[in-house]
Write a protein that holds these residues in place. Sequence first.
Motif, PDB file in Angstrom:
ATOM      1  N   SER A   5       0.829  -1.206   0.000  1.00  0.00           N
ATOM      2  CA  SER A   5       0.000   0.000   0.000  1.00  0.00           C
ATOM      3  C   SER A   5       0.867   1.261   0.000  1.00  0.00           C
ATOM      4  O   SER A   5       2.060   1.228   0.337  1.00  0.00           O
ATOM      5  CB  SER A   5      -0.911   0.019   1.223  1.00  0.00           C
ATOM      6  OG  SER A   5      -0.165   0.328   2.397  1.00  0.00           O
ATOM      7  N   ARG A   6       0.254   2.352  -0.355  1.00  0.00           N
ATOM      8  CA  ARG A   6       0.968   3.634  -0.352  1.00  0.00           C
ATOM      9  C   ARG A   6       1.501   3.963   1.041  1.00  0.00           C
ATOM     10  O   ARG A   6       2.628   4.432   1.196  1.00  0.00           O
ATOM     11  CB  ARG A   6       0.032   4.747  -0.845  1.00  0.00           C
ATOM     12  CG  ARG A   6       0.689   6.115  -0.928  1.00  0.00           C
ATOM     13  CD  ARG A   6      -0.293   7.175  -1.404  1.00  0.00           C
ATOM     14  NE  ARG A   6       0.324   8.488  -1.334  1.00  0.00           N
ATOM     15  CZ  ARG A   6       1.021   9.063  -2.314  1.00  0.00           C
ATOM     16  NH1 ARG A   6       1.203   8.403  -3.444  1.00  0.00           N
ATOM     17  NH2 ARG A   6       1.551  10.256  -2.155  1.00  0.00           N
ATOM     18  N   GLY A   7       0.695   3.698   2.064  1.00  0.00           N
ATOM     19  CA  GLY A   7       1.140   3.971   3.424  1.00  0.00           C
ATOM     20  C   GLY A   7       2.341   3.138   3.811  1.00  0.00           C
ATOM     21  O   GLY A   7       3.277   3.632   4.457  1.00  0.00           O
ATOM     22  N   VAL A   8       2.333   1.865   3.433  1.00  0.00           N
ATOM     23  CA  VAL A   8       3.462   0.985   3.720  1.00  0.00           C
ATOM     24  C   VAL A   8       4.703   1.463   2.968  1.00  0.00           C
ATOM     25  O   VAL A   8       5.803   1.521   3.538  1.00  0.00           O
ATOM     26  CB  VAL A   8       3.122  -0.475   3.365  1.00  0.00           C
ATOM     27  CG1 VAL A   8       4.370  -1.347   3.386  1.00  0.00           C
ATOM     28  CG2 VAL A   8       2.087  -1.024   4.330  1.00  0.00           C
ATOM     29  N   MET A   9       4.548   1.799   1.692  1.00  0.00           N
ATOM     30  CA  MET A   9       5.694   2.296   0.922  1.00  0.00           C
ATOM     31  C   MET A   9       6.276   3.558   1.549  1.00  0.00           C
ATOM     32  O   MET A   9       7.493   3.719   1.635  1.00  0.00           O
ATOM     33  CB  MET A   9       5.306   2.555  -0.531  1.00  0.00           C
ATOM     34  CG  MET A   9       5.199   1.314  -1.382  1.00  0.00           C
ATOM     35  SD  MET A   9       5.230   1.641  -3.173  1.00  0.00           S
ATOM     36  CE  MET A   9       3.566   2.261  -3.423  1.00  0.00           C
ATOM     37  N   SER A  10       5.411   4.440   2.020  1.00  0.00           N
ATOM     38  CA  SER A  10       5.874   5.692   2.610  1.00  0.00           C
ATOM     39  C   SER A  10       6.704   5.446   3.865  1.00  0.00           C
ATOM     40  O   SER A  10       7.813   5.980   4.016  1.00  0.00           O
ATOM     41  CB  SER A  10       4.664   6.581   2.943  1.00  0.00           C
ATOM     42  OG  SER A  10       5.077   7.772   3.577  1.00  0.00           O
ATOM     43  N   GLU A  11       6.201   4.616   4.766  1.00  0.00           N
ATOM     44  CA  GLU A  11       6.918   4.361   6.014  1.00  0.00           C
ATOM     45  C   GLU A  11       8.194   3.559   5.762  1.00  0.00           C
ATOM     46  O   GLU A  11       9.240   3.810   6.372  1.00  0.00           O
ATOM     47  CB  GLU A  11       6.009   3.630   7.002  1.00  0.00           C
ATOM     48  CG  GLU A  11       6.593   3.481   8.394  1.00  0.00           C
ATOM     49  CD  GLU A  11       6.866   4.800   9.089  1.00  0.00           C
ATOM     50  OE1 GLU A  11       7.685   4.817  10.038  1.00  0.00           O
ATOM     51  OE2 GLU A  11       6.277   5.827   8.690  1.00  0.00           O
ATOM     52  N   ALA A  12       8.123   2.599   4.843  1.00  0.00           N
ATOM     53  CA  ALA A  12       9.304   1.798   4.511  1.00  0.00           C
ATOM     54  C   ALA A  12      10.395   2.674   3.919  1.00  0.00           C
ATOM     55  O   ALA A  12      11.574   2.541   4.272  1.00  0.00           O
ATOM     56  CB  ALA A  12       8.919   0.690   3.537  1.00  0.00           C
ATOM     57  N   SER A  13      10.013   3.570   3.030  1.00  0.00           N
ATOM     58  CA  SER A  13      10.989   4.459   2.411  1.00  0.00           C
ATOM     59  C   SER A  13      11.640   5.371   3.444  1.00  0.00           C
ATOM     60  O   SER A  13      12.865   5.572   3.444  1.00  0.00           O
ATOM     61  CB  SER A  13      10.306   5.301   1.325  1.00  0.00           C
ATOM     62  OG  SER A  13      11.207   6.211   0.756  1.00  0.00           O
TER      63      SER A  13
END
Length: 215
Positions: free
Chosen positions: A42-50
């Motif tokens: 998800s976009r939220g997961v990508m954001s936090e992972a990045s």
Amino acid sequence: MSTSIFTEVAVENFTAIPAAIAAGANRIELNDNLTVGGTTASRGVMSEASRYASEHHVPITAMIRPRGGDFVYNDTEIKIMEADLFSAQELGIDGIAIGALTPDHKLDTEALEQLLAAAGGMSLTFHMAFDEIAAADQAAAIDWLAEHDFDRILTHGGPLNEPIEAHFDQLKQSIQSAAGRLLILPGGGITADNAAALADALSVKELHGTKLINF
């Protein structure tokens, strides 16, 4: 395991990323749904992972795949992948893993060119869809991917339900065909226990897996 091996660790969602990085992962492949081979997080997961990986100076490759199953995508699915790719780029993800095939198991060059136009200089991995290309067609596929600036091909060398050792000949052929133009990245069934032996047998410096390091 030898510290000279560069480890790309596949993880599902954000939860495992801090532990993987703490244990020494050199690069993270970020997925959802690893049970189907990985889909787009998800976009939220990508954001936090990045954010987290950037703080720890570890690059992230995001899987861009709209569903499990085969790798033959219709126009709507390609548009979904393109939108997810733009999100990954906007969120600071370093690279993407993509793949698209025609019904006769060749590269879907039209779909790939559409996705590449949106990639904007991100690091490019062609994922294990490569293993569904007939062995006789793989050298030509490697040529095309190298010519279109892919950095690496993730491959098991054959069916995932067979041990990677059974596919050493095909992996070595792919490495020879790549001729240093891009990286052949072995994956599937590689663990912290057998990684060093596999790297030596194939003369590779990078490996991919969910269990490459213990964390």
